[in-house]
Design a protein around this motif. Structure first.
Motif, short mmCIF file in Angstrom:
data_model
loop_
_atom_site.label_atom_id
_atom_site.label_comp_id
_atom_site.label_asym_id
_atom_site.label_seq_id
_atom_site.Cartn_x
_atom_site.Cartn_y
_atom_site.Cartn_z
N ASP A 84 35.91 44.43 45.23
CA ASP A 84 35.75 45.06 43.91
C ASP A 84 36.72 46.23 43.78
OD1 ASP A 84 33.85 43.39 42.89
OD2 ASP A 84 32.15 44.70 43.30
N ARG A 85 36.76 47.05 44.79
CA ARG A 85 37.61 48.24 44.75
C ARG A 85 39.08 47.86 44.86
NH1 ARG A 85 35.06 52.92 48.35
NH2 ARG A 85 36.66 54.06 47.22
N LEU A 86 39.37 46.86 45.67
CA LEU A 86 40.76 46.43 45.83
C LEU A 86 41.30 45.86 44.52
CD1 LEU A 86 43.13 46.02 47.77
CD2 LEU A 86 42.17 43.80 48.37
N ALA A 87 40.49 45.08 43.81
CA ALA A 87 40.95 44.47 42.56
C ALA A 87 41.22 45.53 41.49
CB ALA A 87 39.90 43.48 42.05
N HIS A 88 40.59 46.70 41.62
CA HIS A 88 40.78 47.77 40.64
C HIS A 88 41.65 48.89 41.18
CE1 HIS A 88 37.15 45.71 39.11
NE2 HIS A 88 37.66 46.01 37.94
N ALA A 89 42.53 48.55 42.12
CA ALA A 89 43.42 49.56 42.70
C ALA A 89 44.65 49.81 41.83
CB ALA A 89 43.85 49.13 44.09
N SER A 90 44.68 49.23 40.64
CA SER A 90 45.83 49.40 39.75
C SER A 90 45.32 49.69 38.34
CB SER A 90 46.68 48.12 39.76
OG SER A 90 45.98 47.07 39.12
N ILE A 91 46.20 49.52 37.35
CA ILE A 91 45.81 49.77 35.96
C ILE A 91 44.98 48.63 35.40
CG2 ILE A 91 47.81 51.22 35.48
CD1 ILE A 91 49.12 48.78 34.15
N MET A 92 44.88 47.53 36.12
CA MET A 92 44.11 46.37 35.66
C MET A 92 42.61 46.65 35.76
SD MET A 92 43.96 42.60 37.37
CE MET A 92 43.08 43.31 38.76
N ARG A 93 41.87 46.15 34.80
CA ARG A 93 40.41 46.28 34.82
C ARG A 93 39.77 44.93 34.56
NH1 ARG A 93 41.65 49.63 37.28
NH2 ARG A 93 41.49 51.89 37.07
N LEU A 94 38.73 44.62 35.33
CA LEU A 94 38.03 43.35 35.21
C LEU A 94 36.60 43.58 34.77
CD1 LEU A 94 39.13 41.44 38.45
CD2 LEU A 94 39.84 40.95 36.12
N ASN A 95 36.16 42.83 33.78
CA ASN A 95 34.76 42.78 33.40
C ASN A 95 33.95 42.27 34.59
OD1 ASN A 95 32.48 40.91 32.50
ND2 ASN A 95 32.85 42.04 30.61
N GLN A 96 32.67 42.62 34.67
CA GLN A 96 31.86 42.22 35.82
C GLN A 96 31.77 40.70 35.96
OE1 GLN A 96 30.15 44.58 38.13
NE2 GLN A 96 30.59 42.65 39.13
N ALA A 97 31.69 39.99 34.83
CA ALA A 97 31.63 38.52 34.89
C ALA A 97 32.94 37.96 35.41
CB ALA A 97 31.33 37.95 33.50
N SER A 98 34.06 38.55 35.01
CA SER A 98 35.36 38.08 35.51
C SER A 98 35.51 38.39 36.99
CB SER A 98 36.50 38.75 34.72
OG SER A 98 36.63 38.18 33.44
N MET A 99 34.97 39.53 37.44
CA MET A 99 35.02 39.86 38.85
C MET A 99 34.18 38.86 39.66
SD MET A 99 36.39 41.91 41.04
CE MET A 99 36.28 41.39 42.75
N ASP A 100 33.03 38.46 39.11
CA ASP A 100 32.20 37.45 39.77
C ASP A 100 32.98 36.15 39.92
OD1 ASP A 100 30.07 39.19 39.89
OD2 ASP A 100 29.07 38.39 38.11
N LYS A 101 33.63 35.75 38.84
CA LYS A 101 34.38 34.50 38.88
C LYS A 101 35.55 34.59 39.85
CE LYS A 101 36.83 31.21 35.95
NZ LYS A 101 37.21 30.83 34.58
N LEU A 102 36.24 35.73 39.86
CA LEU A 102 37.35 35.92 40.78
C LEU A 102 36.87 35.78 42.22
CD1 LEU A 102 40.24 36.85 41.52
CD2 LEU A 102 39.44 39.22 41.30
N TYR A 103 35.78 36.41 42.56
CA TYR A 103 35.27 36.38 43.93
C TYR A 103 34.81 34.97 44.31
CZ TYR A 103 33.10 38.05 48.22
OH TYR A 103 32.77 38.26 49.54
N ASP A 104 34.18 34.26 43.35
CA ASP A 104 33.76 32.88 43.61
C ASP A 104 34.96 31.99 43.93
OD1 ASP A 104 31.12 33.52 43.20
OD2 ASP A 104 31.05 32.78 41.14
N LEU A 105 36.02 32.13 43.14
CA LEU A 105 37.23 31.32 43.37
C LEU A 105 37.86 31.63 44.72
CD1 LEU A 105 38.90 31.50 39.84
CD2 LEU A 105 37.87 29.48 40.89
N MET A 106 37.91 32.91 45.06
CA MET A 106 38.48 33.33 46.34
C MET A 106 37.73 32.71 47.51
SD MET A 106 38.79 37.35 45.32
CE MET A 106 38.51 37.90 46.99
N THR A 107 36.41 32.89 47.49
CA THR A 107 35.61 32.47 48.63
C THR A 107 35.58 30.95 48.78
OG1 THR A 107 33.63 32.66 47.24
CG2 THR A 107 34.14 34.52 48.67
N MET A 108 35.46 30.22 47.67
CA MET A 108 35.40 28.76 47.76
C MET A 108 36.74 28.17 48.19
SD MET A 108 32.30 28.09 47.38
CE MET A 108 32.35 26.30 47.32
N ALA A 109 37.83 28.77 47.76
CA ALA A 109 39.16 28.29 48.16
C ALA A 109 39.35 28.44 49.67
CB ALA A 109 40.25 29.03 47.40
#
Length: 392
Positions: A84-109
């Motif tokens: 969560d903190r790593l993904a927000h280490a820049s100017i980019m911001r993710l909605n909580q639902a998008s962060m959930d989806k990002l983490y799901d894709l990462m882990t399943m891959a």
């Protein structure tokens, strides 16, 4: 359980995260009021800044010094907090639902890659594929590239001398970490490598692991070692001879394709909780009892995160939001239907000092009293409630 698993888990998940963010940043439509005179140039410049910032944080020297120390894996929620903190280490911001989806894709891959590794040693080739791609992301930024190269050298130095048994233990530790994750991903479903229940389909065809022979033959020997006869049998698959072994050096062809960017070809990616997982998520209550073992994990997490240097936007206009869904409506719907146990309380803390971070986290989470002594409880370490930390 192997104490050498955490660096490989972090680097491979981080590599998958960068693949996804790069693809979404390229596809993201920037509002007209944010675009400059040359919109495409602004988008490309901004995408590079986001990628550079995240990779710089990911390969921070102090951070990696803590990461490479022999230690047990963090709990799923602790590791999720790190990303969560790593993904927000820049100017980019993710909605909580998008962060959930990002983490799901990462882990399943990465789970898919670990399952399909022909040999335990090939997990290193998967990791090196991720490292090669990360180096390519920052090829025009020498200072960041040197950070990545240093980590690459550490991986080679630490992991290539390990025996087959030690690497198998690492693989087993990874599979134990992933065993309860059954998120359906559209790419895998369309390629028919994942079932509708979220479980992967293991192939019964293709090349056999390097150093082995195609199954289907039994040979009988005498006491003196003389071959007496051969028997053929059906192996139940369509196997071929092994490919040549990939390079375990910093440069070279890896041969194995696991760990390369599967998002390089543009196609929509959706995630869905399997029926069993979804039903259990709706009926499972979160154990919010304080945990006496949380103090040690909080110490480790705060110490690890204390080495990060995060960029905090000076105003709300200085960052932009990235949506991992096709539309804003889909993102809002996913956020509304999100199971309660996946929700984190957002906490703003200053974690540059380990003791201060631990005290504040402990106070907020109710893990300890004013004296700092753990509260009595019967909870297990896997049930820890770790708060999502917003910025350092």
């Amino acid at each position: 359980m192997s104490s050498r698993t955490l660096p490989l888990l972090f680097i491979n998940l981080g590599g998958e995260m960068l693949y996804i963010l790069d693809q979404r940043l390229r596809a993201q439509n920037i509002p007209a009021d944010k675009a400059k005179k040359v919109a495409d140039a602004w988008l490309e410049e901004d995408r590079r800044q986001v990628m550079n910032d995240i990779i710089t944080t990911m390969f921070n020297k102090k951070f990696l010094e803590e990461l490479f120390k022999p230690q047990e894996l963090y709990s799923k929620k602790a590791l999720r907090t790190v990303f969560d903190r790593l993904a927000h280490a820049s100017i980019m911001r993710l909605n909580q639902a998008s962060m959930d989806k990002l983490y799901d894709l990462m882990t399943m891959a990465f789970k898919y890659q670990v399952l399909l590794c022909p040999r335990p040693k090939d997990i290193l080739l998967v990791s090196f594929n991720h490292m090669d791609a990360i180096k390519d992301f920052v090829r025009d930024t020498p200072s960041i590239l040197s950070q990545v190269d240093e980590t690459f050298r550490q991986l080679i130095e630490i992991y290539t001398p390990l025996s087959a048994g030690e690497l198998q233990l690492i693989r087993q530790t990874l599979l134990i970490f992933f065993q309860d994750m059954h998120i359906r991903v559209s790419i895998f479903l369309k390629d028919k490598v994942q079932n509708s229940n979220g479980r992967f389909v293991l192939p019964t065809s293709g090349p056999v692991p390097c150093g082995t022979q195609v199954p289907g033959q039994m040979r009988q020997f005498s006491c003196s070692g003389e071959e007496l006869k051969r028997l053929q049998f059906s192996n139940g698959g369509n196997y071929t001879s092994a490919l040549r072994e990939g390079s375990f050096e910093m440069f070279g062809e890896r041969v194995i394709k696991l760990g390369t960017n599967m998002y390089s070809v543009s196609r929509p990616v959706e995630t869905h909780m399997s029926g069993t997982s979804k039903n259990s998520a709706q009926h499972t209550k979160v154990n919010t009892a304080p945990n006496p073992l949380a103090k040690e994990e909080l110490n480790l997490l705060a110490k690890l995160m204390g080495g990060l240097e995060m960029q905090t936007p000076t105003s709300t206009d200085s960052g932009f939001r990235v949506n991992l869904f096709a539309t804003d409506e889909e993102e809002e719907e996913a956020l509304i239907s999100r199971p309660d146990e996946l929700s984190y309380e957002v906490i703003n803390i200053q974690a540059t000092k380990d003791k201060q971070a631990n005290a504040e986290l402990a106070k907020i989470m109710g893990e300890f009293g004013e004296s700092g002594d753990p509260a009595p409880t019967s909870s297990s370490k896997g049930d820890d409630l770790l708060a999502m930390m917003d910025g350092l």
